[in-house]
Design an enzyme around this catalytic site. Structure first.
Site, PDB file in Angstrom:
ATOM      1  N   LYS A   1      58.582  30.450  22.171  1.00 21.04           N
ATOM      2  CA  LYS A   1      57.639  30.401  23.375  1.00 21.04           C
ATOM      3  C   LYS A   1      58.061  28.378  23.311  1.00 21.04           C
ATOM      4  CE  LYS A   1      56.974  31.717  26.726  1.00 21.04           C
ATOM      5  NZ  LYS A   1      57.119  31.408  27.780  1.00 21.04           N
TER       6      LYS A   1
ATOM      7  N   LYS B   1      46.361  33.827  33.356  1.00 22.68           N
ATOM      8  CA  LYS B   1      46.330  32.325  31.980  1.00 22.68           C
ATOM      9  C   LYS B   1      45.510  31.706  32.451  1.00 22.68           C
ATOM     10  CE  LYS B   1      50.059  30.238  30.780  1.00 22.68           C
ATOM     11  NZ  LYS B   1      51.567  30.268  31.259  1.00 22.68           N
TER      12      LYS B   1
END
Length: 500
Positions: free
Chosen positions: A352, A393
């Protein structure tokens, strides 16, 4: 003003029952240097013909990670829209929509009518698949039915979940490929629905599952998309996966360094089915790309560009384009869904980190007035797993730029991203555009016959963090404006034969 339907009257466009055919003059420039080193810029013009098959197929969609947060959100969204489900919240009545989808909710300018600007839905430019008509299936390493998986995800309002349970409770994902070496150890307790056997046997099982899904659902075409856990990067080595031949041989030899996502993609390509990677790992090793080109099967990726990174690609593109010099970019995230749990392992976080970091590279490379060769902004990515926040998030970014006469400018941004509700419409767009691309053929001056696009689907790049591009387009990067324009202009030219 919004118009849903229009007919282009132009000598550059012809309609038949089966095709829309358009002619377009592509104006560009050719760069060269003379004997004295002087740069010469020469305008060029190339005529292209585009031919679009107007027949939209009955489309089957298979998601790897069907029972995850993204997969359940996609299925729930399709069902809510298809059945017109409404639900009450503390803020009042909610109705289903496809907001966040480029193809379903964006509009594009058509022209001007009596002083008023006229727009059309993006999906009105060419015949496109309707997501509400998708036949949806797929794989998951968890055996939970889709209603239980939706409850586990904790993404949707409870009143909506209650109404969706009858439609989802009987849907159970197909067994999936599980290799604990490629994802976090904390995923093991979910893995109760797995395909046993060697890598070659797993590929054969997946191929059979694809054929069976297509036959049982009477679909004309299937597209597969990976929305499962982020994997660690796989090793790329000569003799392992550097060519199609070595990749297939390594699968046959049960080489442990061939990842599950590469196995799914291999099975898809061998079945002639498009494969899109929505995660950041290096699924598309060189041998797999070569295999896709050999079989002329569409592939695209990598990693959905949904929240923080979408904002970053817009903002850095703007700053550099405005002549400001970003010198420090610090991005912090915390999230509490299963994606965050899996990313808590260092090896999966690294995948990521790479895709999030590379998103600014081409924008920096575009301006050598601001940046010396090899110079790059300090760029740090942090992701933490905080279970309490769930799918909501939090992303906090600090952008510091050098400005006039040694000054600095700092922008600080807080972004609350409903992770799966931002990703789900992008999944739909990737599938819709991939299907559309497969119905477009083109030829340019001097070519004898129409042909499809290159199997590596550059036109999906706007929707991804780390665009997969063929070697001939190696300079193409993730700058938001560039990618958006490329996608929109090609679709416009297919319908209009005219640029905007």
């Amino acid at each position: 003003m919004l118009i849903d339907n229009f007919l282009v009257q132009s000598p550059n466009v012809a309609y038949s029952e089966q095709h829309i055919t358009s002619t377009y003059q592509y104006d560009s420039t050719r760069l060269s240097r003379d004997g004295k080193g002087q740069w010469i810029v020469t305008p060029t013009s190339t005529e292209y013909q585009f031919r679009v098959d107007r027949r939209v197929p009955r489309l089957g969609v298979m998601l790897v990670g069907l029972g995850g947060n993204n997969g359940t959100s996609v299925m729930a969204g399709i069902l809510a829209n298809k059945h017109g489900i409404t639900w009450m919240t503390k803020d009042g009545l909610r109705k289903p929509n496809y907001w966040g989808s480029l193809t379903q909710s964006a509009t594009l300018r058509v022209g001007n009518y009596e002083g008023e600007e006229v727009f059309t839905p993006f999906k009105g430019l060419l015949p496109m698949a309707d997501p509400s008509q998708f036949v949806l299936g797929g794989w998951d390493i968890s055996s939970m039915n889709m209603a239980e998986a939706m409850e586990r995800a904790k993404v949707l309002d409870f009143e909506l979940q209650k109404q969706l349970v009858p439609y989802m409770k009987d849907v159970v994902p197909l067994p999936g490929i599980y290799d604990p070496d490629f994802i976090a150890a904390n995923q093991e307790e979910r893995a109760d629905n797995v395909i046993k056997g060697s890598r070659q046997q797993q590929v054969e099982v997946v191929r059979q599952q694809i054929r069976q899904f297509k036959e049982e659902n009477a679909v004309d075409k299937v597209i597969i998309l990976w929305t499962a856990n982020t994997e660690r990067y796989a090793q790329v080595a000569e003799g392992l996966n550097d060519t199609a031949e070595t990749l297939l041989a390594s699968i046959a030899a049960n080489e442990p360094e061939i990842s599950p996502s590469t196995l799914y993609a291999t099975a898809a390509i061998l079945e002639g089915v498009a494969f899109i990677n929505g995660s950041p790992q290096n699924t598309f090793v060189p041998g797999l790309i070569e295999l896709a080109v050999q079989h002329n099967v569409l592939i695209g990726g990598d990693d959905f560009k949904s929240g923080q990174t979408k904002m970053k690609s817009v903002l850095v593109d703007f700053l550099v384009g405005a002549g400001l010099k970003p010198t420090s970019i610090v991005s912090y995230n915390h999230l509490g869904n299963n994606d965050g749990m899996n990313l808590s392992a260092p090896q999966t976080f690294r995948s990521k980190e790479i895709s999030k970091s590379n998103v600014v590279d081409d924008m920096v490379a575009s301006n050598s007035i601001l940046y010396e060769p090899g110079e790059h902004p300090d760029h740090c990515i942090v992701i933490k797993y905080i279970p309490y926040v769930g799918d909501s998030k939090r992303a906090m970014d600090e952008y510091t730029s050098e400005i006039f006469l040694g000054g600095t400018n700092t922008i600080v941004m807080h972004n609350t991203c409903e992770d799966s509700l931002l990703a789900a419409p992008i999944i739909l767009d990737l599938i819709i555009l991939a299907e559309l691309i497969s119905r477009i053929e083109l030829k340019k001056d001097g070519e004898p016959a129409f042909h499809g696009f290159h199997p590596v689907a550059v036109l999906l790049s706007y929707l991804t963090k780390a665009p997969l591009v063929p070697q001939v387009c190696a300079g193409q990067g993730p700058a938001r404006c560039c990618m958006f324009s490329a996608t929109v202009h090609v679709i416009r030219h297919c319908r209009h034969g005219l640029a905007n």
